[in-house]
Design a protein around this motif. Structure first.
Motif: not given
Length: 244
Positions: A88-90, A98-104, A107-109, A137-140
């Protein structure tokens, strides 16, 4: 109650009493009643935000080596390298664009767990220093809300892209394959430019340092002076309010 039911009830009570007796023998006297209360003063939180190879980790080390009291390192580097499963890295180190990355979707969790951990350490009276690279910015804003009412100094760690590339190209022991490097045909790769463009948006900080001009130790001194001399930090409160 029948005689059989009474017998079973008595046996059940005996088991509970026996369990409590065993537990009391295993635990130090007063170990439950004497648990210290939560410290009245929350631990200070210092969050260092900047692009990879901008010098955040070196500042973390300088703070841990020179500031009074224990300073816990709960940064992205620690979570990615020692907490996040390899597949599950990075993790939180995912790059802008890289918003289309499988692990994207994780990120919020991941950030929620990171910041809840930061908050827990602070509420326990421990100081915390964090290295991150916020570009969403939403996550921040959500991260800022999770530290509401806690003492947070938000520090922008800046470094010119030319110096960042010098550091990337020079390599870092043990992390040779983790950073994009330049070539004659592509001296500044697109991912590096995206980091540089996105990581300091919206640019709301309590303090900014430039690691091309200051050593890690000098950055730590600047942070200490800001903490001791004020004014009171407000960046995270403003970031949290901006998303309401």
């Amino acid at each position: 109650m029948s005689q059989g039911q009474a017998t079973r009830s008595t046996r059940g009570c005996s088991r509970v009493i026996h369990f409590i007796a065993v537990l009391q023998r295993r635990l130090p006297i007063g170990s439950i009643a004497d648990v210290p209360e939560r410290p009245a003063t929350a631990g200070q939180i210092v969050i260092l935000n900047g692009a990879p190879r901008s010098g955040k980790s070196s500042i973390v080390t300088a703070i841990q080596d020179s500031f009074d009291g224990p300073w816990m390192n709960l940064g992205v580097d620690v979570f990615v390298r020692h907490v996040t499963p390899r597949r599950y890295r990075p993790g939180m180190g995912l790059r802008p664009g890289e918003e289309g990355h499988a692990i994207a979707p994780l990120l919020p969790a991941l950030y929620a767990a990171l910041y809840d951990s930061i908050a827990a350490h602070s509420r326990a009276g421990l100081n915390v220093v964090v290295d991150v690279g916020h570009y969403d910015r939403t996550i921040l804003a959500e991260s800022a809300r999770r530290l509401a009412a806690l003492p947070v100094l938000f520090v922008g760690v800046r470094c010119p892209i030319e110096v960042v590339m010098e550091r990337r190209n020079a390599g870092q022991a043990g992390r040779e394959s983790e950073y994009a490097t330049g070539s004659e045909a592509d001296p500044i790769p697109a991912p590096v430019r995206r980091w540089q463009d996105a990581v300091h948006v919206p640019g709301i900080y309590d303090l900014e340092v430039d690691t091309s001009l200051l050593s890690p130790e000098e950055c730590a001194v600047a942070i200490r002076r800001r903490l001791e001399g004020g004014p009171a930090p407000s960046a995270f409160r403003r970031l949290a309010d901006s998303a309401k």
